[in-house]
Design a protein around this motif. Structure first.
Motif, PDB file in Angstrom:
ATOM      1  N   VAL A  96       0.876  -1.163   0.000  1.00 11.03           N
ATOM      2  CA  VAL A  96       0.000   0.000   0.000  1.00 11.03           C
ATOM      3  C   VAL A  96       0.915   1.214   0.000  1.00 11.03           C
ATOM      4  O   VAL A  96       1.842   1.290   0.806  1.00 11.03           O
ATOM      5  N   VAL A  97       0.676   2.136  -0.939  1.00 11.01           N
ATOM      6  CA  VAL A  97       1.506   3.333  -1.031  1.00 11.01           C
ATOM      7  C   VAL A  97       0.626   4.573  -1.013  1.00 11.01           C
ATOM      8  O   VAL A  97      -0.548   4.521  -1.356  1.00 11.01           O
ATOM      9  N   SER A  98       1.222   5.666  -0.612  1.00  2.26           N
ATOM     10  CA  SER A  98       0.498   6.935  -0.565  1.00  2.26           C
ATOM     11  C   SER A  98       0.706   7.707  -1.862  1.00  2.26           C
ATOM     12  O   SER A  98       1.649   7.437  -2.614  1.00  2.26           O
ATOM     13  N   PRO A  99      -0.184   8.680  -2.106  1.00  2.00           N
ATOM     14  CA  PRO A  99       0.097   9.601  -3.212  1.00  2.00           C
ATOM     15  C   PRO A  99       1.462  10.250  -2.945  1.00  2.00           C
ATOM     16  O   PRO A  99       1.808  10.537  -1.811  1.00  2.00           O
TER      17      PRO A  99
ATOM     18  N   PHE B  85       5.532   7.305  -5.700  1.00  2.00           N
ATOM     19  CA  PHE B  85       6.295   7.068  -6.929  1.00  2.00           C
ATOM     20  C   PHE B  85       7.106   8.293  -7.325  1.00  2.00           C
ATOM     21  O   PHE B  85       8.235   8.181  -7.790  1.00  2.00           O
ATOM     22  N   ARG B  86       6.547   9.459  -7.126  1.00  2.00           N
ATOM     23  CA  ARG B  86       7.277  10.695  -7.424  1.00  2.00           C
ATOM     24  C   ARG B  86       8.509  10.799  -6.518  1.00  2.00           C
ATOM     25  O   ARG B  86       9.586  11.184  -6.960  1.00  2.00           O
ATOM     26  N   ALA B  87       8.367  10.432  -5.243  1.00  2.00           N
ATOM     27  CA  ALA B  87       9.493  10.489  -4.308  1.00  2.00           C
ATOM     28  C   ALA B  87      10.597   9.511  -4.700  1.00  2.00           C
ATOM     29  O   ALA B  87      11.776   9.774  -4.468  1.00  2.00           O
ATOM     30  N   LEU B  88      10.226   8.386  -5.307  1.00  2.00           N
ATOM     31  CA  LEU B  88      11.222   7.415  -5.763  1.00  2.00           C
ATOM     32  C   LEU B  88      11.857   7.815  -7.090  1.00  2.00           C
ATOM     33  O   LEU B  88      12.792   7.174  -7.547  1.00  2.00           O
TER      34      LEU B  88
END
Length: 90
Positions: free
Chosen positions: A59-62, A65-68
């Protein structure tokens, strides 16, 4: 619990130099995440006593992916607004 993560993300996003922040239930690649049994259409379930087919879930937050630094080639990143407008249907 959701408020805790939201507050952490907001705090981190406010730090100088931070461009994106997100959280996940497990680290990428290193940790298996949440394991769930699943069935596959057209394939028989495992025989009694045999292990089920498992899938790793995260489970990931908004913002995750941008942070990665994941580049998006089409579509849009997850947003809270999108989640609230749509309901998942099988």
């Amino acid at each position: 619990m959701a408020n805790f993560y939201r507050e952490i993300i907001e705090h981190v996003q406010g730090l100088p130099g931070v461009q994106a922040a997100g959280v996940a239930t497990a680290l990428p690649i290193n940790m298996p995440g949440i394991r769930s049994a699943l069935t596959i259409d057209g394939k028989a379930d495992p025989a009694p006593g045999q292990p089920p087919v498992l899938a790793n879930n995260r489970v990931v937050s908004p913002g995750y992916f941008r942070a990665l630094g994941v580049l998006l080639s089409a579509g849009d990143f997850f947003r809270i607004e999108t989640h609230r407008q749509r309901r998942w249907r099988p």
